[in-house]
Design a protein around this motif. Sequence first.
Motif, short mmCIF file in Angstrom:
data_model
loop_
_atom_site.label_atom_id
_atom_site.label_comp_id
_atom_site.label_asym_id
_atom_site.label_seq_id
_atom_site.Cartn_x
_atom_site.Cartn_y
_atom_site.Cartn_z
N ASP A 206 0.87 -1.18 0.00
CA ASP A 206 0.00 0.00 0.00
C ASP A 206 0.91 1.23 0.00
OD1 ASP A 206 -2.19 1.69 0.24
OD2 ASP A 206 -2.20 1.58 2.43
N ILE A 207 0.84 2.05 -1.04
CA ILE A 207 1.79 3.16 -1.24
C ILE A 207 1.06 4.50 -1.18
CG2 ILE A 207 3.45 4.20 -2.84
CD1 ILE A 207 3.97 1.41 -3.95
N ILE A 208 1.65 5.42 -0.40
CA ILE A 208 1.14 6.80 -0.30
C ILE A 208 2.24 7.74 -0.77
CG2 ILE A 208 0.35 8.63 1.25
CD1 ILE A 208 -0.85 6.47 3.03
N VAL A 209 1.91 8.65 -1.66
CA VAL A 209 2.85 9.68 -2.14
C VAL A 209 2.25 11.03 -1.78
CG1 VAL A 209 4.10 10.62 -4.11
CG2 VAL A 209 3.53 8.18 -4.05
N ALA A 210 3.02 11.86 -1.02
CA ALA A 210 2.51 13.15 -0.54
C ALA A 210 3.60 14.21 -0.65
CB ALA A 210 2.03 13.03 0.91
N PRO A 211 3.24 15.50 -0.75
CA PRO A 211 4.23 16.58 -0.84
C PRO A 211 4.75 16.99 0.53
CG PRO A 211 2.03 17.50 -1.01
CD PRO A 211 1.85 16.00 -0.91
N VAL A 212 6.00 17.48 0.57
CA VAL A 212 6.55 18.14 1.76
C VAL A 212 6.57 19.63 1.44
CG1 VAL A 212 8.53 18.39 3.27
CG2 VAL A 212 7.94 16.14 2.35
N VAL A 213 5.80 20.42 2.18
CA VAL A 213 5.60 21.84 1.86
C VAL A 213 6.69 22.69 2.50
CG1 VAL A 213 4.00 23.78 1.98
CG2 VAL A 213 3.12 21.45 1.66
N GLY A 214 7.27 23.61 1.73
CA GLY A 214 8.30 24.51 2.24
C GLY A 214 7.72 25.78 2.82
N ASP A 215 8.61 26.78 3.09
CA ASP A 215 8.18 28.03 3.70
C ASP A 215 7.23 28.81 2.81
OD1 ASP A 215 9.73 27.42 5.85
OD2 ASP A 215 11.48 28.57 5.15
N ASP A 216 7.34 28.59 1.52
CA ASP A 216 6.47 29.32 0.59
C ASP A 216 5.16 28.59 0.32
OD1 ASP A 216 7.48 27.19 -0.72
OD2 ASP A 216 8.23 28.30 -2.47
N SER A 217 4.88 27.56 1.17
CA SER A 217 3.64 26.77 1.05
C SER A 217 3.57 26.00 -0.26
CB SER A 217 2.40 27.68 1.19
OG SER A 217 2.40 28.30 2.46
N GLN A 218 4.68 25.80 -0.90
CA GLN A 218 4.74 25.03 -2.13
C GLN A 218 5.54 23.76 -1.88
OE1 GLN A 218 3.11 25.79 -5.01
NE2 GLN A 218 2.23 27.48 -3.82
#
Length: 731
Positions: A206-218
């Motif tokens: 079972d694989i989850i891919v998610a973003p890591v958000v930086g200081d600029d919310s991107q």
Amino acid sequence: MPQMVWSAGADGRNDYFNRQWHEFTGISRDTSRILNVRNLLHPKDVDRVTAAWTHSLVSGEPFEIGCRLRHRSGEYWWTLTRARPERNASGRIVRWFGTCTDVHRRVQQQRMVRESDALNRSILDSTPDCIMMLNLEGDILFVNQGGMRVLSIPDDTSLLGTPWIDLLTPSAAEEGQGALDIARGGGRARFTVMATTAEGMESWWDIIVAPVVGDDSQPSSLVVISRDITHQKVSEEQALWAANHDVLTGLPNRAFFQLRLDQYMKHADKADSGFGLLLLDVDNFKRVNDTLGHDTGDALLRTIAARLKLATRAEDLVVRLGGDEFAVVVAGASDADKIEAATKSILLKLGEPCSGTGRLLECLASIGASIYRPGGMDKVELLKQADIALYAAKDGGRATFRIFEPAMRKEMQRRLSMLSVAREALRRNRIVPFYQPKINLQTGRLAGFEALLRWRHPGRGIQTPDTMAAAFQDASLALEISDRMIALAIKDVQGWIRAGVPFGHVAINAAAAEMKRGDFAERLLERLATAKVPTRCFQVEVTETVFLGEGADYVEHALRTLSAAGVRICLDDFGTGYASLSHLKKFPVDIIKIDRSFLRDLHHNEDNDAIVRTVINLGKGLGIKVVAEGIETPAQSAYLRKHGCEYGQGFLFGAAVPRKDVPTMVAAMSARADRLKSTSLLASSLKIEVGGEGSGIIAERGAPPLCLRPSTAAFARQGKAARLRRARLSR
């Protein structure tokens, strides 16, 4: 200055502290002049600070160290302490100037960060999940320890910079690329893939891919978490299999059958074709369980399941519905010929003997079939038709099959109507016993009565048992009817005893289900005692079927208990069923009855003649009384009397009458017997009408002593067919 400032001589002794230092430590100026700074240091820092300070004093190198200094609050706070030497013109150190900066909060924050990093790393490394950090291009930046164990690599250096998508199987690469695109856009993607381990075993992830958000919310990077769900997947598959299959036979179960039957119907409608549905019921399965045990029964079911699979095609469906019931869907069979061919193949395969727990068993089954044609019926009707056909097959004997025909529905409805009639008769107290006389054939006198079931129809009057025949095949209804008849018969006998009627005895038929309840004898004896009815006035008639199957021990106990208490036991329909001389030896039998079927064509059928004489002689040899039932002609009576049969009953002597007519019948029979005895006459022209209206009992001219028959007027009212039916079904 915001900092703490201090100074010391060339020998290292402190000689000055500024105000900030005093405020930080809470030490007054006077005290500080005689204070040894070592005493303000944290005990764990003393040696380290002393060594560094000594080194600077000797070498003249600047002094700088982080240490904990006791704060005015009593706690130790972190400080950064620095000192530089002041030299004279010759370069000799004459003084040290130093500062002490409060860095406690910064040190704490750094420590918290380090602890947080360590905690995070510990969590990442201890989890069994594979966790990876990727850059936005999808290249691997980090792999936790759990991931390295899963991937069977000693360290992550071989993976760093590798595209994560390359780790997926070709079939999952497209789905993985889609997940990366979603995460780059700030979303969260999840999917499941199957992979093969180095040992060649299948594994599920079972694989989850998610973003890591930086200081600029991107999104600045991506995180991929992969969890091994192989055990869960296997458990789910096992649970799904168990939910849709029978554990004993491994065949699909009723739930799966219902689902697949819908699919077969949809496919048939779409393809404009049909299929056959077979319902199977194992013959004599209850007897196998009762006599040989459930282990043998289970072995038989497994064998039948295996043979059904062998006798059918891959496109057919074989299921176990439960108990000893199976179903087969014969794909593409849209006519009776194909259904018959498939059914014969199954019966042929089942007909081979099989061994169950060391015993040779019969794998026989009754089969009912229905045919589905596009747009012809719904699932309920399809199953109903097959069930009706199965009922007809079971009614026709063992190892047979029937294909549904509309006439079968009428027969089923007739049987259901009989069950309804029986329930209504019980509910409204319409069941009544009628009493048919039994005559001593040698003396011509009344010996007693047999209680026969009748019921009152609100419009058609008294009805015979054939109008509710199906009820006697229903265990619960048969039990209730038998119990009701016994209660009513005891009540009637009680009344005759009080009235002084010399009725002899009353014989009552006991249902097999009632005999096997375990407390039948005790309940009957208690009823007789409560009603003050002597046990000699009561007989219990049973057929040999009560000795077979489950509960035979209860039957033996009941018969012995009743016999010991004085209730006589009569074996009914002797020779027509599972007759065995061992029953006469094992059970306390006082009377055997010759079935009416052997009296038909008595003078024209040598077999019947031989059977009747054999039963009479058998009774004489064993000391058992013999009763012949169904006597209708003087010739039959004379034949039986000649060969020594003690008792007889039938229409020749009298039809069954209601309770209120019994005293009149007894009196008339007694008077007639006395007159015939005193005058030694065998026949008389005098007609004696006894009983109430409609009983039609007379003494016939030329008949043997006490030979009573229904009157001509009674037959005219009931019709010849009714007379014959009553003769057949007088029991």
